[in-house]
Scaffold this active site. Structure first.
Site, PDB file in Angstrom:
ATOM      1  N   LYS A 134       0.832  -1.202   0.016  1.00 44.13           N
ATOM      2  CA  LYS A 134      -0.012  -0.004  -0.139  1.00 44.13           C
ATOM      3  C   LYS A 134       0.890   1.311  -0.023  1.00 44.13           C
ATOM      4  CE  LYS A 134      -3.847   1.724   2.410  1.00 44.13           C
ATOM      5  NZ  LYS A 134      -4.870   1.543   3.624  1.00 44.13           N
ATOM      6  N   SER A 209      -9.476   1.850   2.501  1.00 49.58           N
ATOM      7  CA  SER A 209      -8.467   2.753   1.611  1.00 49.58           C
ATOM      8  C   SER A 209      -7.239   1.889   0.835  1.00 49.58           C
ATOM      9  CB  SER A 209      -7.854   3.416   2.731  1.00 49.58           C
ATOM     10  OG  SER A 209      -6.983   3.095   3.803  1.00 49.58           O
ATOM     11  N   SER A 233     -10.191  -0.771   6.373  1.00 41.77           N
ATOM     12  CA  SER A 233      -9.351  -0.536   4.981  1.00 41.77           C
ATOM     13  C   SER A 233      -8.651  -1.744   4.390  1.00 41.77           C
ATOM     14  CB  SER A 233      -8.371   0.538   5.307  1.00 41.77           C
ATOM     15  OG  SER A 233      -9.138   1.861   5.523  1.00 41.77           O
TER      16      SER A 233
END
Length: 558
Positions: A134, A209, A233
């Site tokens: 990420k 996210s 997320s």
């Protein structure tokens, strides 16, 4: 008077010019970031082409179809080369990001890591495995942007602990994935790198996210990714994209929180196509290297005996938390999974999580917005706000009195910005309330003698743009961030035509604007994955994964 008017006019013009200049500088920074990304893509395309010329007979489809455990075995025994696997996945990632815009940047140092692992004396558990990470996970010499302009000129000075351990285990981090601006959204869009799309349906979001991870893995461009989870997320992108994802207890793995620790425990965790992949990743990360690099991580190695156990489980279950009603297909998934588990010999016990309204308004929202949203607004200083976040940001800009007046008629929308703890004493009281609730929840769990809990997760995938309109819809996942329990997501079915017909009758609890917005968000989802959530007590990641594996196995048998 003419002079005063002239001065006023000049001041207004100067202010307008200053604002234009500031905005232009922001645009230039974003354009430069996109240019660097495009250059990186071209370099990787060239590297793949050169490899193809040297090794023309690679069976890419066969490599991409291998489960992680089998791929790792073949790499360690030498029947597949790390070079072949890396370039096969880079080639596929190029294809997937062209369709979904899931990558922020490639990591060119992956070619150096490819050489490094072949010099290592011992082959780690992830030897030769290409892995995506990420956007905000620290990698030396690269940015950690969070989709914000102010971080475009601040490369990380050192690999994060997690990246060091991955490298030590022979993994090859090869790409950063896209995220929503500020990370505080379960859509996946920012003004620098744009909107990421769900590879299963391009009108839908991959979630957030960790949405770039979800899109890349679901599209086949990565076999294993690392996300983070502060409100769902990892679990929401896994739900939206049909993946397995685990949010561990936050302290089980090292989390680099930066200059501002999150108000709710944040956890790093794996995302992949199956549960065995998650277990292998956790086993690799929970090693002596991790414990030495960060003494604050409890030295608890992965307990494979618990993961491989076949003893019957006592499972609590619920199909709604009573706070935000989910679409019919999500409740169907829980019912079908419950029935399959019962038929397999497990004991199923109804369980009602206590006081979810209290958790969301008092424990979650008051924590995140203890200052009325000012810290959140400060993040956007010097940024152009992404359209998906504008509804939230505009709410936080309303003066406190205006928020309180609106709250009387627009609950639950602006409860997020009027639930404010102003004083230090109130903040201490709030922390105590979290501890009391956690104790109460565990006591209920113990009274029912539960091993694990089966419950719903938000889904199916929302249409792009809708997550920003429904922040409070994440109650199903946020609960376990507040509690800091390990929780994972497993896909178990798909949206059917019957589900879509039943959705037409959906009214939620009140048939209010939020219920109608949720209905609009999930419409047109036939064929999309539908998941359930599996939960265990703190520090019991192995048991959580074992439960997830049981659910996955029963689903495949069906």
């Amino acid at each position: 008077l003419p002079i005063a008017l002239a001065l006023l006019g000049g001041s207004v013009a100067a202010l307008a010019a200053w604002r234009w200049l500031g905005k232009r500088q922001i645009q230039q920074k974003m354009e430069e970031a996109r240019r660097r990304r495009d250059e990186g893509v071209k370099k990787m395309e060239k590297a793949v082409q050169q490899f193809r010329e040297q090794v023309p007979r690679v069976q890419s489809a066969d490599i991409l179809s291998l489960p992680l455990v089998e791929l790792a075995r073949r790499l360690r025994e030498g029947s597949l080369s790390p070079e072949t696997v890396l370039y096969t996945y880079i080639e596929k990632a190029l294809e997937v990001t062209q369709e979904t815009n899931c990558l922020r940047n490639f990591i060119p140092e992956c070619e150096e890591q490819l050489q490094e692992i072949q010099r290592q004396k011992e082959k780690g558990l992830l030897y030769g495995i290409p892995i995506s990470i990420k956007d905000h996970i620290g990698y030396k010499g690269h940015l950690s942007t969070c989709g914000l302009v102010q971080f475009l000129n601040a490369p990380v000075q050192e690999d994060s602990v997690l990246v060091k351990v991955l490298k030590r285990q022979g993994a090859i981090p090869f790409a950063f994935t896209n995220v929503p601006q500020s990370l505080f959204s379960y859509d996946c869009s920012n003004t620098i790198f744009g909107q990421t799309l769900n590879p299963l349906n391009h009108t839908k979001t991959p979630g957030g996210s960790s949405g770039g991870e979800g899109a890349l893995i679901a599209g086949g461009g990565s076999i294993l990714g690392i996300g983070s989870d502060t409100g769902g997320s990892i679990r929401l992108p896994s739900s939206f994209c049909g993946l397995c994802g685990l949010k561990p207890t936050s302290e089980r793995l090292r989390v680099d929180v930066g200059s501002r620790p999150p108000p709710v425990p944040c956890a790093l965790g794996p995302m992949a196509r199956d549960v065995d992949s998650l277990a292998l990743c956790m086993k690799a990360l929970l090693c002596e290297e991790m414990f030495q690099l960060d003494p604050t991580v409890p030295p608890i190695p992965f307990n494979e005996e618990v993961y491989l156990s076949s003893a019957p489980l006592r499972i609590g279950y619920y199909d709604t938390d009573g706070y935000f009603p989910l679409p019919p297909c999500m409740r169907r998934a829980v019912h079908e999974t419950r029935d399959a588990l019962r038929a397999a010999g497990h004991e199923l016990v109804p369980f009602a999580p206590p006081r979810i309204h209290y958790v969301m308004t008092e424990l979650f929202l008051k924590t995140f917005f203890a200052d009325g949203g000012q810290a959140f607004l400060d993040i956007f200083t010097g940024n152009i706000i992404d359209p998906g976040l504008k509804p939230q940001v505009n709410c936080y800009k309303i003066p406190t009195l205006g928020k309180k007046l609106l709250a009387l008629i627009l609950k639950p929308l602006v409860i997020t910005v009027v639930s404010i703890c102003r004083s230090v004493s109130k903040m201490w009281k709030h922390q105590h309330q979290v501890m009391v609730y956690r104790t109460e929840f565990i006591a209920m769990w113990r009274d029912l003698r539960l091993d694990v809990v089966l419950c719903p997760v938000l889904g199916p995938a929302f249409t792009v743009g809708y997550p920003g309109k429904l922040l409070t819809a994440i109650s199903s996942t946020m609960l376990y961030n507040v509690l800091n329990f390990p929780a994972g997501v497993v896909p178990v079915t798909k949206v059917t035509e019957a589900d879509e017909e039943e959705l037409k009758l959906y009214q939620g609890y009140c048939n209010d604007p939020w219920d109608r917005t949720l209905k609009q968000a999930v419409e047109g989802g036939v064929g999309l994955p539908v998941a359930v959530q599996c939960v265990a007590l703190p520090w019991q990641e192995e048991l959580c994964l074992r439960f997830m594996k049981e659910v996955e196995t029963l689903r495949r048998e069906q």
